[in-house]
Design a protein around this motif. Structure first.
Motif, short mmCIF file in Angstrom:
data_model
loop_
_atom_site.label_atom_id
_atom_site.label_comp_id
_atom_site.label_asym_id
_atom_site.label_seq_id
_atom_site.Cartn_x
_atom_site.Cartn_y
_atom_site.Cartn_z
N TYR A 63 -1.26 9.35 -11.66
CA TYR A 63 -0.36 10.45 -12.01
C TYR A 63 -0.28 10.61 -13.54
N LEU A 84 -1.05 5.16 -9.57
CA LEU A 84 -1.13 6.29 -8.64
C LEU A 84 -2.06 7.40 -9.14
N ASN A 128 0.52 5.25 0.59
CA ASN A 128 -0.38 6.25 1.16
C ASN A 128 -0.45 7.45 0.22
N PRO A 129 -1.64 7.70 -0.40
CA PRO A 129 -1.71 8.79 -1.39
C PRO A 129 -1.39 10.15 -0.79
N SER A 139 6.84 6.62 1.67
CA SER A 139 5.63 7.43 1.92
C SER A 139 5.11 7.26 3.34
N ASN A 192 0.81 -1.21 0.00
CA ASN A 192 0.00 0.00 0.00
C ASN A 192 0.85 1.26 0.00
N ARG A 233 5.34 13.12 -5.02
CA ARG A 233 4.55 13.73 -6.11
C ARG A 233 5.25 13.62 -7.45
N ALA A 235 -2.47 14.39 -9.51
CA ALA A 235 -1.84 14.72 -8.22
C ALA A 235 -0.32 14.64 -8.27
N ALA A 269 2.56 10.06 -0.55
CA ALA A 269 3.35 9.49 -1.67
C ALA A 269 4.13 10.60 -2.36
#
Ligand code: DC
Length: 224
Positions: free
Chosen positions: A35, A33, A4-5, A224, A2, A10, A124, A8
């Motif tokens: 992105y 993600l 963590n958004p 993260s 996992n 960028r 993001a 995480a």
């Protein structure tokens, strides 16, 4: 694994030689993600092909810089890098010549940095792949990867890809071309191909795409 958004990184950079699997990893990370993804090699390919299309010489700085300045960020955002001719060997060879010209790299630098700082589509974050995205373009990136593999393995992948597309390919020639391009990319004076000091190196010679992705995700989760 996992990630963590909220915490995480960028900006994620993925560098490495041709056929290493860096593009596959970068695209997959971006999708996972949410992105934006930039294949920076396509920018150099677009400059190389643009130079040839206008009758110029990709090794001549004036011709290549004119083509670099003619790149239109709006058209790129609109999908001009999807031009199928950009994936061909003509574009690859021209790209590695224009990529050795410092003024061309300078013109492309601001485009790449802007993409990382303001990813399109309100994403993001951004994943950039290329040769110098972790060393020169985004030295402050939150996660960096250097993806590599034995040259024979990389040439074999490329050879199979060409055959799969119905093109003629001779393994020995693909191997020789790849070695030549490796030398050109890693010995040039400006922004040569090399791992950033803080990059996580992944050797994909004996790993499939799923295994590479798992290693990368684990590294990102650890940050993260
Ligand atoms: O990854 P690729 O094969 O599409 O890259 C094409 C050429 O562009 C390659 O010879 C190296 C160059 N390149 C570069 O110098 N810097 C980058 N960030 C990306 C690609």
């Amino acid at each position: 694994m996992n990630v963590n958004p909220a915490t995480a990184p960028r900006v994620i950079t993925v560098d490495g030689p041709a056929g290493s699997g860096k593009g596959t990893l970068a695209r997959r990370l971006a999708r996972h993600l949410g992105y934006a993804h930039l294949d920076t090699g396509k920018l150099y390919r677009a400059v190389g092909l643009g130079t040839l299309r206008s009758g110029g010489d990709p090794a001549a700085p004036a011709d290549a810089v004119t083509a670099a300045k003619a790149l239109d960020p709006g058209a790129i955002a609109g999908g001009s890098l999807e031009d199928p001719e950009l994936t061909g060997d003509r574009a690859a060879s021209a790209a590695s010549k224009v990529a050795a010209i410092p003024e061309v790299r300078e013109v492309l630098l601001s485009f790449q940095r802007d993409f990382a700082a303001n990813p399109p589509g309100d994403a993001a974050g951004a994943v950039l792949d290329g040769r110098d995205t972790g060393t020169v373009v985004c030295p402050d990136a939150g996660a960096k990867f250097y993806v590599t593999a034995r040259v024979e393995e990389r040439a074999d992948r490329r050879h199979k890809e060409l055959l799969g597309r119905g093109e003629t390919s001779i393994y020995a020639r693909v191997l020789a071309d790849m070695k030549e391009r490796d030398v050109r990319d890693s010995t040039r004076a400006v922004a040569p191909l090399k791992p950033a000091d803080d990059a996580r190196t992944i050797d994909t010679s004996d790993l499939d795409a799923d295994a590479v992705f798992a290693v990368a995700l684990e590294h990102i989760a650890s940050l993260s």
